[in-house]
Design a protein around this motif. Structure first.
Motif, short mmCIF file in Angstrom:
data_model
loop_
_atom_site.label_atom_id
_atom_site.label_comp_id
_atom_site.label_asym_id
_atom_site.label_seq_id
_atom_site.Cartn_x
_atom_site.Cartn_y
_atom_site.Cartn_z
N GLY A 148 60.65 134.93 54.92
CA GLY A 148 59.92 136.06 54.40
C GLY A 148 58.64 136.32 55.16
N ALA A 149 57.56 136.53 54.40
CA ALA A 149 56.26 136.83 55.00
C ALA A 149 55.39 135.59 55.14
N SER A 150 55.94 134.41 54.87
CA SER A 150 55.19 133.17 55.08
C SER A 150 55.21 132.79 56.56
N ASP A 151 54.30 131.89 56.94
CA ASP A 151 54.24 131.45 58.33
C ASP A 151 55.51 130.71 58.74
N LYS A 152 55.79 130.78 60.02
CA LYS A 152 57.01 130.20 60.58
C LYS A 152 56.64 129.31 61.77
N PRO A 153 56.08 128.14 61.51
CA PRO A 153 55.67 127.29 62.63
C PRO A 153 56.87 126.90 63.49
N ALA A 154 56.62 126.76 64.79
CA ALA A 154 57.68 126.32 65.69
C ALA A 154 58.10 124.90 65.31
N GLU A 155 59.38 124.64 65.44
CA GLU A 155 59.92 123.32 65.11
C GLU A 155 59.34 122.30 66.08
N ASP A 156 58.60 121.35 65.55
CA ASP A 156 57.95 120.31 66.35
C ASP A 156 58.40 118.97 65.82
N GLY A 157 59.65 118.66 66.02
CA GLY A 157 60.22 117.44 65.46
C GLY A 157 60.83 117.72 64.10
N PRO A 158 61.56 116.76 63.58
CA PRO A 158 62.32 116.97 62.34
C PRO A 158 61.46 117.19 61.10
N GLY A 159 60.20 116.78 61.15
CA GLY A 159 59.36 116.91 59.97
C GLY A 159 58.88 118.31 59.67
N THR A 160 58.94 119.21 60.65
CA THR A 160 58.35 120.54 60.45
C THR A 160 59.01 121.27 59.29
N TYR A 161 60.33 121.14 59.18
CA TYR A 161 61.05 121.81 58.11
C TYR A 161 61.79 120.83 57.20
N ALA A 162 61.34 119.57 57.20
CA ALA A 162 61.86 118.62 56.22
C ALA A 162 61.55 119.13 54.82
N LYS A 163 62.43 118.87 53.88
CA LYS A 163 62.16 119.30 52.51
C LYS A 163 60.93 118.58 51.96
N ARG A 164 60.64 117.40 52.48
CA ARG A 164 59.41 116.70 52.09
C ARG A 164 58.19 117.53 52.48
#
Length: 292
Positions: free
Chosen positions: A67-83
């Protein structure tokens, strides 16, 4: 102009490491946070949020990467981990003045909500998960030809640079296929909302793929460590889902009971997009949960 939830105020809230979430906030009273699924945005909660706002503060964010939230570039598996995404949600609520809150999620948002319940039990008073299994269990039940229903899970689990250009070649066909195949009542997603979903997805292909890629790696590791360590959801939990257990040959209630002490599990005849297709039913289940 993209549709909004009528009567809700929109905020941009910093949550972590320069990441800012877009959130619609309305009503007053005890806080309830509603997390959207794929391929949607916070708009999927528009009917449910309006009802709950009569006596709750309702917070509907776009997840990190959507959506309109920020979309940081994937920088390792933690960037979009559910944690990581769960920590975003807790930080969002605190920034808005709520140390404790009820949390409901659908699809991807339900996986974030599940992780928040395990990682932040001091913050989550009640938990609802719509139409998912925990990540670890999801991969366990996917096998044989029945796994075809989750073909996108395998595509987006591939290394960076493989799924992204494939999806980018036909984004509306790719994301639109799920809106078409997973809905039982197409009128529940009107043209302007559908257009908003597709536009948001076109702008978020790398981050959406990164979210799914994490669910085939780091999220499984986190769930496995918690299961091995005996971690459980201690707050009241409600699960509402289609009868995938009957379709795919597993006991959905038993899988959820392995994680939740105080569980109420319900099946629905609505399609996957149940908060839009059957909002009265979802409101009923959420209000039952909040009364426990």
């Amino acid at each position: 102009m993209s549709p909004v939830i009528p009567g809700f105020a929109y905020h941009r809230v910093p949550v972590a490491d320069g990441v800012t979430l877009n959130a619609a906030v309305g009503g007053s009273g005890p806080a309830v946070v509603l997390l959207h699924g794929f391929p949607q945005t916070h708009l999927m909660w528009r009917h449910v949020a309006a009802d709950l706002a009569a006596d709750h503060t309702v917070i509907c964010p776009d997840l990190r990467g959507y959506g309109a939230s920020d979309k940081p570039a994937e920088d390792g598996p933690g960037t979009y981990a559910k944690r990581t995404m769960a920590a975003d949600v807790v930080a969002l609520a605190r920034q808005l003045g709520h140390e404790r809150f009820a949390l409901a999620g659908h699809d991807r948002g339900a996986l974030v909500a599940f992780r928040a319940g395990l990682d932040h039990p001091e913050a989550i008073t009640h938990l609802a998960c719509l139409d998912v299994l925990p990540t670890l269990d999801m991969w366990d039940v996917m096998h044989g030809v029945s796994a075809a229903v989750g073909w996108h899970l395998y595509l987006m689990a591939q290394p960076a640079g493989v799924p992204e250009p494939m999806i980018a070649a036909v984004p509306d066909a790719f994301f639109g296929s799920f809106l078409d195949q997973w809905v039982k009542d197409p009128e529940a997603i009107p043209a302007d909302v559908r257009a908003a979903y597709l536009a948001a997805c076109r702008e978020a292909i790398p981050s959406i793929v990164a979210d799914y890629r994490a669910s085939a790696g780091v999220d499984v590791a986190h769930d496995a460590a918690d299961r091995d360590g005996g971690a459980r959801l201690r707050m009241p939990v409600t699960v509402v889902q289609q009868d995938w257990g009957a379709a795919l040959g597993y006991d959905a209630t038993a899988l959820w009971q392995a994680w939740a002490d105080d569980l109420r599990h319900h099946t629905t005849t609505a399609g996957h997009f149940m908060a839009e297709e059957a909002p009265a039913e979802i409101v009923k289940r959420l209000r039952e949960l909040l009364s426990r």
